[in-house]
Design a protein around this motif. Structure first.
Motif, short mmCIF file in Angstrom:
data_model
loop_
_atom_site.label_atom_id
_atom_site.label_comp_id
_atom_site.label_asym_id
_atom_site.label_seq_id
_atom_site.Cartn_x
_atom_site.Cartn_y
_atom_site.Cartn_z
N PHE A 2 3.29 1.94 3.13
CA PHE A 2 2.70 1.76 4.45
C PHE A 2 2.77 0.29 4.86
CE2 PHE A 2 0.82 5.57 2.68
CZ PHE A 2 0.87 6.48 3.75
N ASP A 3 3.91 -0.13 5.33
CA ASP A 3 4.06 -1.51 5.77
C ASP A 3 3.25 -1.73 7.05
OD1 ASP A 3 5.82 -2.25 3.71
OD2 ASP A 3 7.52 -1.38 4.78
N GLY A 4 2.53 -2.84 7.11
CA GLY A 4 1.74 -3.16 8.30
C GLY A 4 0.35 -2.58 8.29
N LEU A 5 0.02 -1.75 7.30
CA LEU A 5 -1.32 -1.16 7.21
C LEU A 5 -2.23 -2.10 6.41
CD1 LEU A 5 -3.17 1.36 7.68
CD2 LEU A 5 -2.38 2.17 5.43
N SER A 6 -3.35 -2.48 7.00
CA SER A 6 -4.30 -3.33 6.28
C SER A 6 -5.13 -2.48 5.34
CB SER A 6 -5.22 -4.05 7.26
OG SER A 6 -6.12 -3.12 7.87
N ILE A 59 0.87 -1.17 0.00
CA ILE A 59 0.00 0.00 0.00
C ILE A 59 0.91 1.23 0.00
CG2 ILE A 59 -1.77 1.31 1.24
CD1 ILE A 59 -2.77 -1.29 2.42
N TYR A 60 0.77 2.07 -1.03
CA TYR A 60 1.63 3.23 -1.20
C TYR A 60 0.84 4.53 -1.04
CZ TYR A 60 4.51 -0.23 -3.73
OH TYR A 60 5.22 -1.34 -4.10
N ASP A 61 1.56 5.58 -0.70
CA ASP A 61 0.97 6.91 -0.72
C ASP A 61 0.69 7.30 -2.17
OD1 ASP A 61 0.11 9.37 0.15
OD2 ASP A 61 2.11 10.19 0.53
N LYS A 62 -0.51 7.80 -2.43
CA LYS A 62 -0.85 8.28 -3.78
C LYS A 62 -0.47 9.75 -3.86
CE LYS A 62 -2.85 8.21 -7.89
NZ LYS A 62 -2.25 9.47 -8.38
N GLY A 79 -5.29 17.00 2.74
CA GLY A 79 -3.97 17.40 2.27
C GLY A 79 -3.21 16.30 1.55
N ARG A 80 -3.88 15.20 1.26
CA ARG A 80 -3.29 14.10 0.52
C ARG A 80 -4.32 13.55 -0.47
NH1 ARG A 80 -2.06 9.92 4.83
NH2 ARG A 80 -1.70 8.61 2.99
N GLU A 81 -3.85 12.73 -1.39
CA GLU A 81 -4.76 12.20 -2.41
C GLU A 81 -5.39 10.89 -2.00
OE1 GLU A 81 -4.79 11.18 -7.21
OE2 GLU A 81 -3.13 12.29 -6.32
N GLY A 82 -4.60 9.98 -1.44
CA GLY A 82 -5.13 8.68 -1.06
C GLY A 82 -4.06 7.62 -1.11
N TYR A 83 -4.42 6.42 -1.59
CA TYR A 83 -3.50 5.29 -1.60
C TYR A 83 -3.50 4.61 -2.98
CZ TYR A 83 -4.10 5.54 3.52
OH TYR A 83 -4.16 5.95 4.83
N VAL A 84 -2.40 3.92 -3.26
CA VAL A 84 -2.33 2.97 -4.37
C VAL A 84 -2.09 1.59 -3.76
CG1 VAL A 84 -1.07 2.22 -6.41
CG2 VAL A 84 -1.46 4.65 -6.02
N ILE A 85 -2.94 0.65 -4.12
CA ILE A 85 -2.84 -0.72 -3.63
C ILE A 85 -2.25 -1.56 -4.75
CG2 ILE A 85 -4.10 -2.59 -2.52
CD1 ILE A 85 -4.38 0.23 -1.18
N GLN A 86 -1.24 -2.38 -4.43
CA GLN A 86 -0.66 -3.25 -5.44
C GLN A 86 -0.82 -4.71 -5.05
OE1 GLN A 86 3.51 -2.56 -6.61
NE2 GLN A 86 2.88 -3.04 -8.70
N PHE A 87 -1.12 -5.53 -6.06
CA PHE A 87 -1.34 -6.95 -5.86
C PHE A 87 -0.10 -7.75 -6.30
CE2 PHE A 87 -5.35 -4.86 -7.01
CZ PHE A 87 -6.01 -4.99 -5.80
#
Length: 375
Positions: free
Chosen positions: A210-214, A93-96, A227-235
């Motif tokens: 974000f290691d450890g974030l579900s 899970i990355y910061d977007k 103040g942020r956009e969101g997340y990018v989830i990778q499979f």
């Protein structure tokens, strides 16, 4: 997941029927395969997913493979949030980041920087100015090693002079991913890949992971995110999905853009995919939205065909003769861009000159549904 691509012939025939996808020659001899506009059916094959700036050299060999096209949560049925949280193959899970992509290309033995559609865009110029500073020599060295090895390094540029929504205090380049040009694999997912030694050795700044974030916790955090956009989830297979927070979407004003003209404007500016998931969650049928998007695609396809026809008729003329022959055509400026090998700014021209006449202010949904979205 990803198609093995060694040559332009591995991609171009598979998308030949899509007028929105073009393969345009650049002044440096590179051919970029990229969509000029899109609708809900554009990215329906592995080849089409790669037409987001994939680049080929004079011999047709792939020399740069930036991010494949991926979607927003809820935009496709299989990406509904309640389905995503049940998946067991999420690996990151990355910061977007709210920035612009710049990536490497290996052109005739030299490192080149490029954006999605150009090697000389404003974004590329801002990135290269930043990279000229001594403190960024490590990024240049890393990029050279990666690009020369048949990989593409993909960075996100955030810059005060290229603000999208989120204000940026200072310019930064952060590494998003590294892809294998031929296999398309995101090699940073392989913990044993040599790219990790290069990242550490050159001190490359990374997009936050974000290691450890579900995923459930990430989704829950969106409601209060600002103040942020969101997340990018990778499979595990490399595919990704974007999840954006309500604050960001409100700033975009996209949830209230439910008139025909507003939908067309969002589609023109590649922002419509940001709202489709939210519209579905609100119970809005996307049929009317998709119809506007498809109508825009047909209109733009017609202009692309006409520009190509003008260019074909006059491609062997000298510049003065080409200008005299076409100076009275309403698409003359765009045709001249094509003749000179520049980026054809069709979307900017259409938004400025035609969109308001082609699309009305007719509301696509009931006011009660608009109220539901705003609430």
């Amino acid at each position: 997941m990803f198609k093995v691509i060694q040559h332009i012939s591995d991609v171009e025939p598979a998308v030949a029927g899509k007028k929105e996808i073009r393969f345009l020659s650049q002044p440096n001899g590179i051919t970029l395969g990229c969509y000029l506009f899109m609708d809900s059916k554009t990215f329906d094959s592995p080849e089409a997913l790669e037409c987001r700036g994939i680049a080929f050299d004079r011999e047709g060999r792939v020399v740069s493979r930036p991010l494949h096209k991926f979607f927003n949560a809820g935009e496709k049925e299989w990406l509904a949030p309640d389905r995503l949280v049940l998946r067991d193959d999420i690996v990151a899970i990355y910061d977007k980041l709210d920035g612009s992509m710049v990536a490497t290309a290996w052109v005739e033995g030299e490192l080149k920087w490029r954006s999605k559609k150009s090697f000389n865009s404003e974004v590329v110029n801002l990135a290269t100015q930043l990279l000229d500073q001594p403190e960024h020599s490590g990024i240049n060295a890393f990029a050279w090693e990666v690009a020369s090895a048949g990989l593409t390094a993909i960075f996100e540029l955030t810059h005060p002079d290229a603000r999208i929504v989120v204000a940026q205090e200072q310019p930064e380049l952060r590494l998003l991913h590294v892809r294998d040009n031929v296999t398309g694999q995101y090699v940073m997912l392989d913990r044993g890949h040599v790219v990790h030694d290069l990242i550490a050795g050159h001190g490359i700044p990374l997009v936050h992971r974000f290691d450890g974030l579900s995923l459930s916790a990430a989704i829950d955090s969106l409601a209060d995110m600002q103040g942020r956009e969101g997340y990018v989830i990778q499979f595990a297979n490399g595919d990704m999905v974007k999840i954006k927070c309500p604050w960001y979407l409100r700033i975009h004003r996209s949830l209230s853009f439910l008139r025909e003209r507003d939908i067309a404007w969002l589609a023109l500016n590649e922002e419509l995919d940001d709202v489709k998931g939210a519209l579905v969650e609100a119970g809005i049928d996307l049929a009317a939205v998709n119809e506007v998007e498809a109508r825009l695609k047909r209109m733009l396809s017609g202009f692309v065909d006409e520009i190509e026809a003008i260019w074909e008729r006059g491609r062997d003329l000298d510049r003065k003769s080409f200008a005299i022959a076409n100076k009275d055509h309403p698409l003359f400026g765009l045709a001249m861009q094509r003749y000179l090998g520049k980026e054809v700014t069709l979307l900017e021209w259409y938004g400025r000159t035609r969109l308001k006449d082609d699309f009305s202010l007719r509301a696509l949904v009931d006011e009660t549904l608009i109220d539901a979205l705003d609430g």
